[in-house]
Design an enzyme around this catalytic site. Structure first.
Site, PDB file in Angstrom:
ATOM      1  N   HIS A  94       2.976   9.645  -3.270  1.00  0.00           N
ATOM      2  CA  HIS A  94       2.526   9.724  -1.873  1.00  0.00           C
ATOM      3  C   HIS A  94       3.633   9.253  -0.956  1.00  0.00           C
ATOM      4  O   HIS A  94       4.408   8.355  -1.298  1.00  0.00           O
ATOM      5  CB  HIS A  94       1.230   8.950  -1.634  1.00  0.00           C
ATOM      6  CG  HIS A  94       1.310   7.473  -1.880  1.00  0.00           C
ATOM      7  ND1 HIS A  94       1.711   6.571  -0.903  1.00  0.00           N
ATOM      8  CD2 HIS A  94       1.021   6.723  -2.967  1.00  0.00           C
ATOM      9  CE1 HIS A  94       1.657   5.342  -1.391  1.00  0.00           C
ATOM     10  NE2 HIS A  94       1.253   5.404  -2.644  1.00  0.00           N
ATOM     11  N   ASP A  96       2.965   8.449   2.386  1.00  0.00           N
ATOM     12  CA  ASP A  96       2.468   7.509   3.398  1.00  0.00           C
ATOM     13  C   ASP A  96       2.656   6.088   2.885  1.00  0.00           C
ATOM     14  O   ASP A  96       2.784   5.857   1.679  1.00  0.00           O
ATOM     15  CB  ASP A  96       1.005   7.784   3.740  1.00  0.00           C
ATOM     16  CG  ASP A  96       0.058   7.418   2.602  1.00  0.00           C
ATOM     17  OD1 ASP A  96       0.247   7.960   1.495  1.00  0.00           O
ATOM     18  OD2 ASP A  96      -0.856   6.600   2.808  1.00  0.00           O
ATOM     19  N   ASP A 127       6.638   1.854  -3.123  1.00  0.00           N
ATOM     20  CA  ASP A 127       5.267   2.356  -3.016  1.00  0.00           C
ATOM     21  C   ASP A 127       5.115   3.245  -1.791  1.00  0.00           C
ATOM     22  O   ASP A 127       4.767   2.768  -0.725  1.00  0.00           O
ATOM     23  CB  ASP A 127       4.312   1.163  -2.949  1.00  0.00           C
ATOM     24  CG  ASP A 127       2.851   1.561  -2.888  1.00  0.00           C
ATOM     25  OD1 ASP A 127       2.517   2.661  -3.350  1.00  0.00           O
ATOM     26  OD2 ASP A 127       2.054   0.769  -2.363  1.00  0.00           O
ATOM     27  N   GLU A 160      -2.811   8.159   0.967  1.00  0.00           N
ATOM     28  CA  GLU A 160      -3.288   7.354  -0.161  1.00  0.00           C
ATOM     29  C   GLU A 160      -3.576   5.922   0.250  1.00  0.00           C
ATOM     30  O   GLU A 160      -4.581   5.327  -0.163  1.00  0.00           O
ATOM     31  CB  GLU A 160      -2.245   7.373  -1.288  1.00  0.00           C
ATOM     32  CG  GLU A 160      -2.736   6.804  -2.616  1.00  0.00           C
ATOM     33  CD  GLU A 160      -2.653   5.295  -2.725  1.00  0.00           C
ATOM     34  OE1 GLU A 160      -3.364   4.720  -3.576  1.00  0.00           O
ATOM     35  OE2 GLU A 160      -1.875   4.684  -1.965  1.00  0.00           O
ATOM     36  N   GLU A 161      -2.704   5.346   1.073  1.00  0.00           N
ATOM     37  CA  GLU A 161      -2.868   3.947   1.448  1.00  0.00           C
ATOM     38  C   GLU A 161      -4.101   3.717   2.320  1.00  0.00           C
ATOM     39  O   GLU A 161      -4.661   2.617   2.326  1.00  0.00           O
ATOM     40  CB  GLU A 161      -1.615   3.440   2.180  1.00  0.00           C
ATOM     41  CG  GLU A 161      -0.335   3.473   1.360  1.00  0.00           C
ATOM     42  CD  GLU A 161      -0.322   2.486   0.201  1.00  0.00           C
ATOM     43  OE1 GLU A 161      -1.354   1.851  -0.061  1.00  0.00           O
ATOM     44  OE2 GLU A 161       0.723   2.374  -0.447  1.00  0.00           O
ATOM     45  N   HIS A 427       3.010  -3.679  -0.343  1.00  0.00           N
ATOM     46  CA  HIS A 427       1.984  -4.037   0.640  1.00  0.00           C
ATOM     47  C   HIS A 427       2.317  -5.338   1.376  1.00  0.00           C
ATOM     48  O   HIS A 427       1.512  -5.789   2.195  1.00  0.00           O
ATOM     49  CB  HIS A 427       0.587  -4.168   0.015  1.00  0.00           C
ATOM     50  CG  HIS A 427       0.041  -2.889  -0.527  1.00  0.00           C
ATOM     51  ND1 HIS A 427      -1.305  -2.676  -0.724  1.00  0.00           N
ATOM     52  CD2 HIS A 427       0.643  -1.745  -0.910  1.00  0.00           C
ATOM     53  CE1 HIS A 427      -1.500  -1.460  -1.211  1.00  0.00           C
ATOM     54  NE2 HIS A 427      -0.317  -0.883  -1.336  1.00  0.00           N
TER      55      HIS A 427
END
Length: 458
Positions: A94, A96, A127, A160-161, A427
């Site tokens: 992903h 995003d 990520d 996705e996030e 994150h």
């Protein structure tokens, strides 16, 4: 260790591509592609999607398109035909990313790829924009070493996030699009740098928002405190009921005695990875792997209440919280959310009025690690990491598309790999990726595609 001839060629190809990969990853990280239009311009996500689409076209992919998914975001799709009769492998990542949080807290700008302490730092570096680069490097290396031996589909998700389910719903409406013999989800990571790892289990997730109301409006705590029911105090008591004395999750009707049969997670290592303060105990019972991969866990994600700074002496009329519940595969996330909501409502003191609503949900996943694809990946990872055996772990987080793909294509073999080792700080502030891990995992993926093509041809 003696390597097969293709290992030498593929390793050399990936090594030669790493300088350009760093530049490309810098371009991709520069897009502020947070799929939240309230905080970031949607044009940033669109630009990142166009970048991925352009990269796929440059690699010879056909039918490259930006798929407008039901949540208002775009996923990038492309198909690279392989030799006649070759199996099809779907590669997922992903583009995003999570919001950067406090940009001033970053050591270097979050959307500017910066090399520091041997790592490449920037939001999405691991990520999962790094996952996009991992797939591209593997395919380029195979092409340089003689050709891609399988048919390849690539899907790069745009939300996705945020967990808004756009790609899941699109896939369900177009079930033929992502059909494949094997799926490589490039959105997890190694147990630690230097330890090749597949993630064979994902917990499911449900998020419940709970609102508590007791008064028509706030009251002066001096005049009314002691008799007027405080909504914030009621909420705190309700949330406190979600853990027992040792910190184990306690939701009425939800069992929590699962065990993890794979790679262990030593407590000392976990404490270091989680940065637990000296003298503070871990919560729950059973092994650490049991607790974080095979059992339910509840987390209070946020509470709406007055901040300490500027607070007034008031009895609160209302309070709200967002609660996340992770459940092991085999436990239906929707049913678990119902149990969580009922538990909270039943624990409301003083007749407080309680309302709940589910704001996010994703099912868990468990892979068949005895499948041919896992044997091919184990062989590939062992070669790419100079003889280090592949670890098999779980993950406490959720990747909702995985369970959707498993339901749509029950015969497909699904593997989860990636670049998010514990040092990546995904994150969080100062996210980073190890270029050595990117290089080795790209080699591993290329070797896997080669091994899997040979296995499927038998």
């Amino acid at each position: 260790m003696e390597h097969r001839p293709d290992h030498t060629a593929i390793s050399a190809a990936v090594a030669s591509l790493m300088p350009s990969a760093r530049g490309e990853l810098a371009e991709l990280v520069a897009f502020r592609s947070v799929a939240d239009p309230a905080q970031f311009p949607p044009a940033e996500c669109r630009a990142a999607a166009e970048w991925v689409a352009s990269a796929l076209r440059a690699e010879g992919f056909q039918d490259v398109a930006l798929l407008d998914t039901p949540d208002g975001t775009a996923s990038v799709y492309g198909h690279l035909p392989g030799p006649e009769g070759a199996p099809t492998v779907l590669l997922y990542a992903h583009y995003d990313v999570q919001p950067p949080l406090d940009e001033a807290a970053w050591t270097s700008p979050p959307f500017e790829l910066t090399e520091r302490d041997g790592r490449w730092c920037g939001r999405g570096a691991a990520d999962c924009k790094g996952g996009v680069m991992m797939h591209l490097l593997a395919l380029r290396a195979l092409r340089a070493a003689g050709g891609v031996p399988v048919s390849v589909k690539v899907i790069a998700e745009g939300s996705e996030e945020q967990g808004t389910g756009g790609l899941e719903r699109y896939a369900e409406a177009h079930p033929e699009l992502l059909a494949a013999d094997a799926v490589v989800i490039g959105d997890t990571g190694n147990f630690r740098a230097g330890q090749p790892t597949v993630t064979a289990m994902l917990r499911g997730m449900v998020a419940v928002r709970v609102q508590v109301d007791t008064l028509e409006g706030n009251l002066h705590s001096g005049a009314f405190g002691g008799a007027a029911p405080d909504a914030l105090a009621a909420l705190v008591r309700m949330l406190g009921s979600l853990h027992d004395e040792d910190g184990s999750t306690t939701v009425d009707g939800l069992t929590g005695g699962g065990t993890w049969p794979g790679t262990a997670y030593p407590e000392k290592v976990f404490r270091e990875d989680a940065r637990v303060l000296d003298g503070v105990e871990l919560i729950g019972s059973g092994s650490v792997a049991d607790r974080v991969w095979a059992r339910p866990s509840v987390t209070v994600l946020g509470i709406d209440c007055p901040a300490v700074v500027g607070a007034t002496p008031s009895v609160q009329a209302g309070a709200r919280a967002l609660v996340s519940l992770r459940v092991p595969p085999g436990v239906d996330a929707g049913a678990a959310g119902t149990l969580l909501a009922e538990h909270l409502r039943s624990r409301a003191p003083w007749g407080a009025r309680v309302s709940t609503d589910v704001v996010g949900e994703g099912q868990g996943f468990r892979a068949d690690t005895a499948s041919p694809a896992y044997a091919s990946m184990a062989s590939a990872m062992r070669e790419a990491y100079d003889g280090t055996p592949m670890a098999v772990v779980g993950q406490g987080g959720s990747i909702p598309l995985t369970s959707t793909l498993a339901a749509l294509y029950p015969d497909a073999e699904i593997l989860l790999i990636g670049l998010s080792d514990p040092a990546a700080k995904i994150h969080a502030v100062d996210e980073s990726v190890s270029p050595e891990e990117l290089e080795r995992m790209a080699v591993a993926e290329a070797l896997f595609l080669s091994r899997y093509a040979a296995t499927a041809a038998r």
